[in-house]
Design an enzyme around this catalytic site. Structure first.
Site, PDB file in Angstrom:
ATOM      1  N   LYS A 104       3.839   0.828  -1.475  1.00  0.00           N
ATOM      2  CA  LYS A 104       3.897   0.672  -0.014  1.00  0.00           C
ATOM      3  C   LYS A 104       4.688  -0.595   0.304  1.00  0.00           C
ATOM      4  O   LYS A 104       4.409  -1.673  -0.242  1.00  0.00           O
ATOM      5  CB  LYS A 104       2.480   0.580   0.547  1.00  0.00           C
ATOM      6  N   HIS A 106       5.137  -2.076   3.398  1.00  0.00           N
ATOM      7  CA  HIS A 106       4.826  -2.722   4.667  1.00  0.00           C
ATOM      8  C   HIS A 106       3.314  -2.887   4.801  1.00  0.00           C
ATOM      9  O   HIS A 106       2.546  -2.269   4.071  1.00  0.00           O
ATOM     10  CB  HIS A 106       5.354  -1.898   5.845  1.00  0.00           C
TER      11      HIS A 106
END
Length: 228
Positions: A104, A106
């Site tokens: 991921k 963010h």
């Protein structure tokens, strides 16, 4: 055999996770038995599953553990339910962690891990459903060790799976769990082995699940694929 092991064997059959018949495995082998941990789908099943894993971990590795690591995807719910069960049964809070198939990029939890972020000083138990070839650990091990800031900073206490199929891994005469222990230097254990299953359902059982015919097929299978 410990009571919880016999109960776990009955539980696998009851949930139709462990089946007997004729099944084609990913390896191409024709097997007289098959295990699919994806068949645990209800809340009560997952609660009991976590308890069985917790008891096996407690018996094999003790309480000096900080993190349960469940490789994505099937290992994620296994790590979660085992952490819940361990807290309930033994009063110890153990964190859960998993890897992401895609990191991921963010948010506050960005990165390659889900749940707790493993760090130096942590003692980790890897939780999986079953391993036939030992290939999954080749992805899992470096992901865990990549979290270290100093060599040896993270200790892998061991690995636990539901069932030791006790068959030789592809291109080897050894069982996958034995290969893992030898290569990585930590114990790889199972809640139960196929010997336990046969003992409970055939040798000391009513022979309704493992009949004489199925037992002959199992014996034939292990003559060809049994680990040495």
């Amino acid at each position: 055999m410990e009571d919880y092991k016999k109960e776990f064997i009955d539980f696998m059959v009851e949930c139709q996770v462990l089946k007997f018949g004729s099944f084609t495995l990913k390896s191409g082998r024709q097997s007289p038995f098959f295990m699919n941990a994806g068949a645990y789908v209800t809340g009560s099943q997952l609660k009991r599953l976590g308890e069985f894993y917790a008891k096996a971990i407690h018996d094999n590795f003790g309480d000096d553990i900080d993190v349960f690591f469940g490789p994505a995807y099937k290992g994620i719910p296994l790590a979660v339910v085992t952490a819940v069960a361990y807290s309930s049964l033994y009063g110890k809070e153990i964190k859960y962690c998993s890897d992401r198939k895609e990191a991921k990029d963010h948010g506050a939890d960005k990165g390659g891990l889900l749940g707790y972020n493993i760090k130096d000083g942590d003692r980790v138990v890897i939780i999986e459903d079953v391993t036939t070839s030992g290939k999954s650990i080749e992805e899992t091990y470096p992901k865990i060790k990549a979290q270290e800031t100093t060599p040896g900073g993270i200790k892998i206490v061991g690995e636990i799976v539901s069932l030791n199929r006790m068959e030789k891994a592809p291109d080897s005469t050894k069982a996958a769990l034995d290969m893992i222990s030898e290569k990585y230097g930590f114990p790889a254990k199972a809640i139960v082995t196929m010997n336990d299953v046969i003992d409970a359902l055939y040798t000391n059982g009513d022979k309704k699940i493992i009949t004489d015919e199925i037992k002959r097929e199992i014996d034939k299978y292990y003559e060809e694929y049994g680990a040495k």
